[in-house]
Scaffold this active site. Structure first.
Site, short mmCIF file in Angstrom:
data_model
loop_
_atom_site.label_atom_id
_atom_site.label_comp_id
_atom_site.label_asym_id
_atom_site.label_seq_id
_atom_site.Cartn_x
_atom_site.Cartn_y
_atom_site.Cartn_z
N PRO A 12 0.79 -1.23 0.00
CA PRO A 12 0.00 0.00 0.00
C PRO A 12 0.82 1.28 0.00
O PRO A 12 0.25 2.37 -0.05
CB PRO A 12 -0.81 -0.12 1.29
CG PRO A 12 0.10 -0.89 2.21
CD PRO A 12 0.82 -1.87 1.33
N HIS B 222 2.02 5.57 3.26
CA HIS B 222 0.93 4.62 3.11
C HIS B 222 -0.24 5.32 2.41
O HIS B 222 -0.75 6.33 2.90
CB HIS B 222 0.50 4.12 4.49
CG HIS B 222 -0.32 2.87 4.46
ND1 HIS B 222 -1.54 2.79 3.81
CD2 HIS B 222 -0.10 1.65 5.01
CE1 HIS B 222 -2.04 1.58 3.97
NE2 HIS B 222 -1.19 0.86 4.69
N HIS B 223 -0.66 4.76 1.28
CA HIS B 223 -1.64 5.43 0.43
C HIS B 223 -3.04 5.49 1.05
O HIS B 223 -3.89 6.30 0.63
CB HIS B 223 -1.73 4.73 -0.93
CG HIS B 223 -2.06 5.65 -2.06
ND1 HIS B 223 -2.75 6.83 -1.91
CD2 HIS B 223 -1.80 5.54 -3.40
CE1 HIS B 223 -2.90 7.41 -3.07
NE2 HIS B 223 -2.34 6.67 -4.00
N ALA B 224 -3.31 4.68 2.06
CA ALA B 224 -4.63 4.71 2.69
C ALA B 224 -4.83 6.00 3.47
O ALA B 224 -5.98 6.45 3.65
CB ALA B 224 -4.82 3.50 3.60
#
Length: 215
Positions: free
Chosen positions: A24, A185-187
């Protein structure tokens, strides 16, 4: 520290979508102009390496998403996050981690960092304090003006601590440029947040005198 609630359904969907990915994290690398920043550090006889840690930490702490961390199904926001960066040692040809409590006051931070770095040279460590995630993982790669970077890290479960690395300075068109890599972290961190990081860092580096506390 506070808990982040995603009241917008699309933002919650974005979080869930990227959190479930095997990899991610995403990474952006670009060259940044540090000509003025280097000049200010040298004029004040301040260590360049600590200066980069300070200014990059200062930039990250100003962006809330760089202070967000995933804990299970929750996201928390730290009031302040602290640099854990690599330093060379006197006991081996590999690095040690060096964690310094961040202070917005540059004079305080420089003094703390110098003391902890001296200790790590003879008493190196590769362990993080268990249960803590209020870090910014940082490193310098001074041998190469790199154009991309990949980190060693756990992917299952993945952590949500940003990684920031800077490389060998070089001259171009009368400016001193520095390759800078930012991974997150892309979240919880989107492209516009990393874009903001680069923009904010370069803006600050163009006029750092208002932030540096002179001796």
């Amino acid at each position: 520290m506070k808990t982040i609630e995603f009241s917008n359904p699309h933002r919650k969907k974005h979080f869930d979508f990227f959190r479930e990915m095997n990899h991610p994290h995403f990474n952006v690398t670009a060259n940044v102009d540090i000509s003025k920043l280097l000049s200010i550090l040298k004029d004040n006889k301040l260590p360049v390496n600590i200066g980069m840690v300070y200014f990059l930490s200062y930039t990250a702490n100003k962006i809330p998403e760089f202070r967000w961390r995933i804990r299970g199904d929750e996201v928390v926001e730290h009031t302040l996050v602290h640099p854990s960066f690599t330093v060379s040692t006197d006991v081996a040809d590999v690095f040690s981690f060096c964690t310094v409590d961040f202070s917005l006051d540059s004079k305080t931070f420089f003094a703390k960092a110098k003391a902890v770095m001296e200790k790590m040279k003879t008493n190196p460590s590769l362990e993080d304090e268990e249960g803590r995630d209020d870090f910014l993982f940082m490193s310098t790669f001074p041998w190469v003006s790199f154009t991309s970077l990949q980190h060693a890290m756990h992917y299952h479960p993945s952590d949500s601590v940003p990684r920031i690395v800077w490389g060998k300075f070089f001259e171009q068109d009368g400016k001193t440029l520095m390759p800078l890599s930012v991974q997150a972290h892309h979240a919880i961190v989107d492209g516009r947040h990393i874009g903001q990081f680069f923009q904010d860092f370069e803006t600050m580096a163009s006029d750092p005198s208002s932030i540096i506390v002179k001796k």
